[in-house]
Design an enzyme around this catalytic site. Structure first.
Site, PDB file in Angstrom:
ATOM      1  N   TYR A  53      -4.104 -48.253  35.868  1.00  0.00           N
ATOM      2  CA  TYR A  53      -4.163 -46.346  35.373  1.00  0.00           C
ATOM      3  C   TYR A  53      -2.612 -45.718  36.201  1.00  0.00           C
ATOM      4  O   TYR A  53      -2.778 -46.051  37.968  1.00  0.00           O
ATOM      5  CB  TYR A  53      -5.448 -45.762  35.700  1.00  0.00           C
ATOM      6  CG  TYR A  53      -6.358 -46.691  34.899  1.00  0.00           C
ATOM      7  CD1 TYR A  53      -6.571 -46.844  33.837  1.00  0.00           C
ATOM      8  CD2 TYR A  53      -8.257 -46.218  35.632  1.00  0.00           C
ATOM      9  CE1 TYR A  53      -7.713 -47.913  33.072  1.00  0.00           C
ATOM     10  CE2 TYR A  53      -9.003 -47.135  34.967  1.00  0.00           C
ATOM     11  CZ  TYR A  53      -8.560 -46.899  33.763  1.00  0.00           C
ATOM     12  OH  TYR A  53      -9.748 -48.278  32.817  1.00  0.00           O
ATOM     13  N   SER A 211     -15.664 -45.416  26.856  1.00  0.00           N
ATOM     14  CA  SER A 211     -15.588 -44.569  25.739  1.00  0.00           C
ATOM     15  C   SER A 211     -16.835 -44.372  25.170  1.00  0.00           C
ATOM     16  O   SER A 211     -16.619 -44.583  23.496  1.00  0.00           O
ATOM     17  CB  SER A 211     -14.079 -44.929  24.700  1.00  0.00           C
ATOM     18  OG  SER A 211     -14.142 -44.324  24.078  1.00  0.00           O
ATOM     19  N   LEU A 213     -17.898 -41.289  24.372  1.00  0.00           N
ATOM     20  CA  LEU A 213     -17.870 -40.082  23.157  1.00  0.00           C
ATOM     21  C   LEU A 213     -17.135 -40.708  21.999  1.00  0.00           C
ATOM     22  O   LEU A 213     -16.468 -40.054  21.412  1.00  0.00           O
ATOM     23  CB  LEU A 213     -17.513 -39.126  24.107  1.00  0.00           C
ATOM     24  CG  LEU A 213     -19.144 -38.466  24.938  1.00  0.00           C
ATOM     25  CD1 LEU A 213     -18.314 -37.165  25.198  1.00  0.00           C
ATOM     26  CD2 LEU A 213     -20.289 -38.633  23.940  1.00  0.00           C
ATOM     27  N   ALA A 214     -16.836 -42.000  22.085  1.00  0.00           N
ATOM     28  CA  ALA A 214     -15.621 -42.173  21.211  1.00  0.00           C
ATOM     29  C   ALA A 214     -14.408 -41.351  21.120  1.00  0.00           C
ATOM     30  O   ALA A 214     -13.527 -41.130  20.446  1.00  0.00           O
ATOM     31  CB  ALA A 214     -16.182 -41.976  19.222  1.00  0.00           C
ATOM     32  N   GLY A 216     -14.129 -38.737  21.877  1.00  0.00           N
ATOM     33  CA  GLY A 216     -14.074 -36.641  21.663  1.00  0.00           C
ATOM     34  C   GLY A 216     -14.356 -36.754  20.633  1.00  0.00           C
ATOM     35  O   GLY A 216     -15.181 -35.632  19.954  1.00  0.00           O
ATOM     36  N   LEU A 217     -14.727 -37.786  19.811  1.00  0.00           N
ATOM     37  CA  LEU A 217     -14.797 -37.521  18.288  1.00  0.00           C
ATOM     38  C   LEU A 217     -16.818 -37.005  18.326  1.00  0.00           C
ATOM     39  O   LEU A 217     -17.141 -36.273  17.701  1.00  0.00           O
ATOM     40  CB  LEU A 217     -14.898 -38.584  17.658  1.00  0.00           C
ATOM     41  CG  LEU A 217     -14.373 -39.322  15.411  1.00  0.00           C
ATOM     42  CD1 LEU A 217     -14.167 -37.974  15.649  1.00  0.00           C
ATOM     43  CD2 LEU A 217     -14.828 -40.150  15.369  1.00  0.00           C
ATOM     44  N   GLY A 220     -18.408 -33.276  20.204  1.00  0.00           N
ATOM     45  CA  GLY A 220     -18.262 -32.108  19.005  1.00  0.00           C
ATOM     46  C   GLY A 220     -17.568 -30.810  19.436  1.00  0.00           C
ATOM     47  O   GLY A 220     -16.363 -31.526  20.749  1.00  0.00           O
TER      48      GLY A 220
END
Length: 321
Positions: A53, A211, A213-214, A216-217, A220
């Protein structure tokens, strides 16, 4: 905050794990420190990073930043379960990558130096290395454990068969083996349920979700009406899944919870999942999802979510009898 045992180990980790991939390349040092402080104050005791990273700032940057935060207060080290990873290229050197015994030893020493600590709680293989014999990998991991440099070993992005093979090889050596697998898993991407999740449950390997929340998908819209990390790919995905996301948001509205919290809570309702990695780039993003472990989704809500985001189907071995 709630805590769960990491796989079949006796180690207890928070149901939300703080991912640090944004620290450095996207989130400044002061803001990263503020997020770390707030997460620990909220009861998060699990911090995940990787030696690669750093993004545009260069590999190792995030570990170095985390090391500076730990150095500010030595008591912080004892309060967190520290996880990092090995596998990815760290330079152009042909041997400065992968899971050879040589690279595992050198990479671990380099991570310890950047982090400024004497041991890593969970040392994870970032990806599978099909050129490295499992016997060689366990030889290297056993040596690091004997040296007191690592405590537990985990995998990441491994297929189910490799998890089974790794643990069978470890049992043959009289060792504990893998205690965790870090994998991609969320409401939209459910292929983990086919083989990896069953393998982890069978071998007592705790699943750490990345991940959730995909990207950010599933988070919301922001409070200001915008969207998180609205790249072209994200905009296209949002448009493609418009009807599905609308149905998801409707469920969230009905139970009076924000989408990101519901997506995380759903994961924590899935058998075999130990912890979900949240990777906030800002303090408000962290605070917006901290309540997820306390959210209980009723069976009727879980059924509605399955209708909107169908499971991947029965595992490939379902035909066996």
């Amino acid at each position: 905050m709630k805590y769960r045992q990491l796989g079949r180990s006796a180690l207890k980790v928070s149901e939300l794990c703080l991912g640090t991939m944004n620290f450095g390349p996207r989130t400044s040092e002061p803001d990263s420190f503020a997020i770390l402080d707030a997460a620990v104050e909220a009861g998060v005791n699990f911090v995940d990073t990787a030696n690669q990273y750093g993004g545009r700032l260069g590999v190792g940057t995030t570990e170095t930043l985390l090391g500076k935060w730990l150095a500010e207060d030595r008591a912080r080290r004892d309060r967190i379960v520290l996880a990092t990873k090995v596998h990815e290229p760290m330079s152009d050197d042909i041997n400065d990558r992968g899971l050879s015994a040589r690279h595992i030893q050198m990479a671990c020493d380099a991570s310890l130096k950047r982090l400024g600590v004497d041991h890593i709680d969970l040392y994870q293989m970032h990806h599978i290395d099909r050129t490295a014999p499992m016997e060689e990998i366990w030889q290297a991991m056993d040596r690091l454990i004997a040296q007191g440099k690592i405590t537990y070993v985990g995998s990441s992005n491994f297929p189910g068969w490799a998890i089974a093979r790794a643990n069978e090889k470890a049992v043959a050596r009289g060792r504990l083996g893998l205690v965790s697998e870090q994998s991609l898993y969320h409401l939209i991407e459910r292929r983990l349920e086919l083989e990896v999740l069953p393998a982890c449950q069978a071998y007592g390997v705790g699943v750490i979700v990345w991940s959730p929340l995909a990207g950010g998908l599933l988070a919301g819209p922001r409070q200001d009406g915008g969207h998180r990390r609205e790249t072209e790919a994200m905009a296209n995905a949002r448009a493609t899944r418009a009807a599905q996301l609308e149905a998801f948001h409707s469920i969230c509205t009905d139970i009076a919870e924000v989408p990101g919290v519901v997506a995380l809570a759903w994961l924590l309702h899935q058998p075999g999942v130990t912890s979900a990695i949240i990777g906030p780039a800002a303090l408000d993003q962290l605070r917006s999802v901290l309540k997820a472990p306390q959210v209980v989704l009723e069976p009727s809500v879980l059924e509605r979510l399955d209708r909107v985001f169908p499971p991947s189907g029965p595992a490939p071995e379902a035909y066996a009898w």
